[in-house]
Structure formats: C-alpha cells, structure tokens
Design an enzyme around this catalytic site. Structure first.
Site, PDB file in Angstrom:
ATOM      1  N   TYR A 125       0.817  -1.210   0.000  1.00  0.00           N
ATOM      2  CA  TYR A 125       0.000   0.000   0.000  1.00  0.00           C
ATOM      3  C   TYR A 125       0.853   1.263   0.000  1.00  0.00           C
ATOM      4  O   TYR A 125       0.357   2.357   0.237  1.00  0.00           O
ATOM      5  CB  TYR A 125      -0.959   0.002   1.204  1.00  0.00           C
ATOM      6  CG  TYR A 125      -2.073  -1.004   1.033  1.00  0.00           C
ATOM      7  CD1 TYR A 125      -1.787  -2.355   0.934  1.00  0.00           C
ATOM      8  CD2 TYR A 125      -3.392  -0.612   0.941  1.00  0.00           C
ATOM      9  CE1 TYR A 125      -2.783  -3.297   0.768  1.00  0.00           C
ATOM     10  CE2 TYR A 125      -4.402  -1.532   0.768  1.00  0.00           C
ATOM     11  CZ  TYR A 125      -4.088  -2.878   0.678  1.00  0.00           C
ATOM     12  OH  TYR A 125      -5.088  -3.802   0.499  1.00  0.00           O
ATOM     13  N   LYS A 172       4.441 -14.659   4.323  1.00  0.00           N
ATOM     14  CA  LYS A 172       4.854 -15.404   3.135  1.00  0.00           C
ATOM     15  C   LYS A 172       6.375 -15.223   3.008  1.00  0.00           C
ATOM     16  O   LYS A 172       6.902 -14.881   1.942  1.00  0.00           O
ATOM     17  CB  LYS A 172       4.102 -14.838   1.910  1.00  0.00           C
ATOM     18  CG  LYS A 172       4.143 -15.713   0.696  1.00  0.00           C
ATOM     19  CD  LYS A 172       3.214 -16.911   0.761  1.00  0.00           C
ATOM     20  CE  LYS A 172       3.464 -17.851  -0.397  1.00  0.00           C
ATOM     21  NZ  LYS A 172       2.683 -19.096  -0.342  1.00  0.00           N
ATOM     22  N   ASP A 206      -1.099 -18.925   3.182  1.00  0.00           N
ATOM     23  CA  ASP A 206      -2.054 -19.790   2.459  1.00  0.00           C
ATOM     24  C   ASP A 206      -2.569 -20.907   3.370  1.00  0.00           C
ATOM     25  O   ASP A 206      -3.768 -21.186   3.422  1.00  0.00           O
ATOM     26  CB  ASP A 206      -1.458 -20.344   1.147  1.00  0.00           C
ATOM     27  CG  ASP A 206       0.048 -20.484   1.155  1.00  0.00           C
ATOM     28  OD1 ASP A 206       0.665 -20.090   2.159  1.00  0.00           O
ATOM     29  OD2 ASP A 206       0.618 -21.001   0.189  1.00  0.00           O
ATOM     30  N   ASP A 230      -5.869  -6.889   4.931  1.00  0.00           N
ATOM     31  CA  ASP A 230      -7.035  -6.436   4.183  1.00  0.00           C
ATOM     32  C   ASP A 230      -7.845  -7.642   3.709  1.00  0.00           C
ATOM     33  O   ASP A 230      -9.068  -7.742   3.909  1.00  0.00           O
ATOM     34  CB  ASP A 230      -6.546  -5.607   2.978  1.00  0.00           C
ATOM     35  CG  ASP A 230      -7.662  -4.792   2.349  1.00  0.00           C
ATOM     36  OD1 ASP A 230      -8.805  -4.879   2.818  1.00  0.00           O
ATOM     37  OD2 ASP A 230      -7.392  -4.075   1.367  1.00  0.00           O
TER      38      ASP A 230
END
Ligand code: NAI
Length: 340
Positions: A125, A172, A206, A230
């Site tokens: 962002y 991640k 994930d 988000d």
C-alpha cells in the site's frame, strides 16, 4: 460521560445511511460526542475539488478522533484511496478488527472470537508503482524495521492487555524473504524480549487461510502486514455473517479513526437495506477508546449498553437483509434503540 470533540465523515455509497442510523443510536444511548462533519472521497471531490480537502485533514488534526463511513476508490486508475491517504497522513499504523460470532446470526461456526491486527501504513500500500517499460509494470512492497516493530509491539501489548493467549503471524517469508522476513524477525524479537508469556505462532498465509476456514476458534490475535490484513479481514467477516458485522479502528500514537471493514457497497446504496451494525460496532470501539485515551471511564458503560442492545435485537431475529432478516437500515436502528 465527558463531551468529546470528534470528526464525522459520512463517506459515500451506503455511508450516509449507516452513519445516520449510528448517530441516532449513539444519541439515544447517551454517548456524548460533539461532531464536526467533514467530507472525503467522491462527495468532497464534487463539492470541494479534492478527495481529501484540507478542511477535513485540519479538523482531524485538531480533534484526533473521527468516525468515518466508507469512501469509494476508483478501480485500475483515478485517485489514490482516501482511506489509505488518511491512515498515512495521521500515522494510524494499527488497524484493529475484532471478529466475533453474534447471537441470532447462524453461521458454520459458533464461537469465533478473534482480532486481526493489520499493519496499516506499509507493504504494497506504499502506492509506489511504475511502468518499467511498456507492458511491464511493478509495485513496490515496503517494510521498515521501525514499522514492523511498532505493529508487533502494538499487537502483543493488545493480546496481553485483553488476555488473549496467542498471537499468530500470517506471512509469506518463504517467498518474500526480505520484506516478510523482516516482519517475522521483528515480531519474534518483540515476543522474546517483551512478551514472552504470550504464545507466539507463525503460519504461512495460504495454510493460515485454510486453517481459518476449517476452525477459526484456534486463533486469538492475528498479526499481519497490510495487504494480507485487508484480505483476511473480509475472509474472517465471512465466518461470522459477512461485512455487515465487522468493525474496525485505525489507531496511531496520537489519534484514531473508526470505520467499518466494508466499503461503500454501491450495489445497495440509497435502498435503506445496508446493515449499520459494522459502523455501530466501530462506534462502540470508539467509546472504549475514549474511555482509555481521553480518561473517561464513563464511556465504557455506554459502549456496553449499546452492545447489549444490538445483541438482544439480533437474538430476537431483528436483523437486516444481509443477515437473513427483514429490517431496513433505519428500522434496525430503531430496534436497537428500543432495547437500550
Ligand atoms: P463492499 O464492502 O462495498 O461490498 C461488498 C459486498 O458486501 C457488496 O455486495 C455489498 O452490498 C455488501 N455489503 C458491504 N457492506 C454492507 C453492509 N453494511 N450491509 C449489507 N451489505 C453490505 O466492497 P466492494 O464492492 O469491493 O467495494 C466498493 C467500494 O468501496 C470500492 O470503491 C472500494 O474501494 C471501497 N472500499 C472502501 C473502504 C473504506 O472506505 N474503508 C473499504 C473497502 C472498500
């Protein structure tokens, strides 16, 4: 309650409808806010020539407290998100989003009670995107040691103070070894040095999403960077009844803006069907915030009274359409007021 000065931004789409419903309930419950109404988003672009005019920024700078309806952001072009701009302008680095099962709202799981703490100012962002050469574009993911450390400290302190036993970081770092690696390292350090008594767990995002939909009750505080927070916020909203029931707070060291997780919902705007509960719950968070930040413990029972009233309305089947009920926005507000 003392009187607290605060800015009200109705936003656009369903924003004005849900804001009006929430103000009515706050008034009826005896919440004492002196509102200064300001615009942001497409409404203020039309009226004042800017999506985030100085009159709005100045009002928030002065009062350090705001309740905000959703603002539309154009997709694939146009102006930068007002929400992202606001969070950056006031350094509201912690997005706090409690997700809990509600009485009378049937979902797959009964006892969901978790809080997402999302880093609100960095990650993808940053808004730094460029075209390297025609047909090749890139977006920059930013992580700083200061940013990662402060959100980790905020998350662990929150868990400690609210007696939530475990902080889980979604990441991640197997792929984004530098950025997510830094996020993980900072969280690990804060855990070891400052909050060793809070259980700490890391999960690749994930697999974390899979575990969330299998059994969300195994999580208590979920800590993550901006984009993951988000996406996971909406996923978690789906576990407890949808976007109409998940509130949010954007908190910094010197101020806070309270807003629902949902957007401006243009598909149902102006139809008196939007659920005002998410923004109402955000207002309840705002009352609890002023109880601490503005040293006004009398705000806490007002918050509790509102919460009890909407729980009772839901339990009695008085719900908006998104939750399987029949009430419109204004009628739901009246149902809550009747139970205060
Ligand atoms: P959205 O959250 O506005 O809507 C997604 C779906 O949920 C729609 O079907 C909508 O009708 C439903 N929904 C949302 N809130 C609801 C409520 N209170 N009661 C009943 N149903 C509700 O997400 P979408 O469609 O992706 O975004 C629309 C606009 O909102 C976009 O311009 C987006 O950028 C903006 N947005 C603004 C946010 C903010 O101001 N904080 C946050 C998220 C999106």
């Amino acid at each position: 309650m003392k009187i607290h000065d605060a800015v009200l931004i109705p936003g656009d789409g369903i924003g004005p409808e849900v804001t009006a419903a929430v103000l009515k309930i706050l008034d009826a419950a005896g919440a004492k806010f002196r509102w200064t109404e300001r615009q942001a988003g497409v409404v203020s672009l039309e009226q004042e020539g800017s999506v985030l005019p100085e009159s709005t920024l100045g009002a928030i700078r002065e009062r350090k407290l705001a309740l905000k309806g959703p603002c539309t952001t154009p997709i694939g072009g146009g102006f930068q998100s007002v929400n992202v701009q606001l969070r950056k302008a006031f350094n509201l680095y912690a997005a706090v989003r409690p997700v809990r099962s509600l009485p009378g709202v049937e979902t797959r799981f009964k006892d969901v009670d978790l809080v997402i703490i999302r880093e609100n100012t960095e990650g993808l962002y940053s808004g730094v995107e460029n075209e390297v050469t025609p047909g090749v574009v890139m977006s920059m993911k930013v992580a700083t040691e200061d940013g990662c450390t402060r959100i980790a400290r905020w998350g662990f302190r929150y868990a400690m103070e609210r007696q939530r036993p475990k902080v889980t970081v979604f990441h991640k770092a197997n792929i984004m070894k530098l950025t997510d690696g830094l996020f993980l390292r900072c969280a690990q350090q804060i855990h070891e040095r400052e909050y060793p008594d809070v259980t700490y767990e890391t999960v690749i995002i994930d697999a974390g999403c899979m575990r969330l939909v299998q059994d969300p009750t195994q999580f208590h505080v979920l800590l993550m960077e901006n984009l993951y927070g988000d996406v996971v916020s909406d996923l978690c909203a789906g576990l407890v009844g949808g976007l109409g029931v998940v509130p949010g707070a954007n908190i910094g060291d010197d101020g806070a803006i309270f807003e629902a997780v949902h957007g401006s919902a243009p598909d149902i705007a102006g139809m008196d069907v939007a659920n005002p509960l998410a923004l109402l719950m955000s207002a309840v968070m705002m009352l609890n915030y002023v109880a601490d930040a503005a040293h006004d413990p009398a705000a806490r029972p007002v918050a509790a009274r509102i919460r009890k009233a909407y729980d009772a309305a839901l339990a009695a089947g008085e719900k908006t359409r998104d939750l399987g009920g029949r009430l419109g926005t204004a009628a739901f507000a009246d149902a809550v007021i009747a139970r205060l």
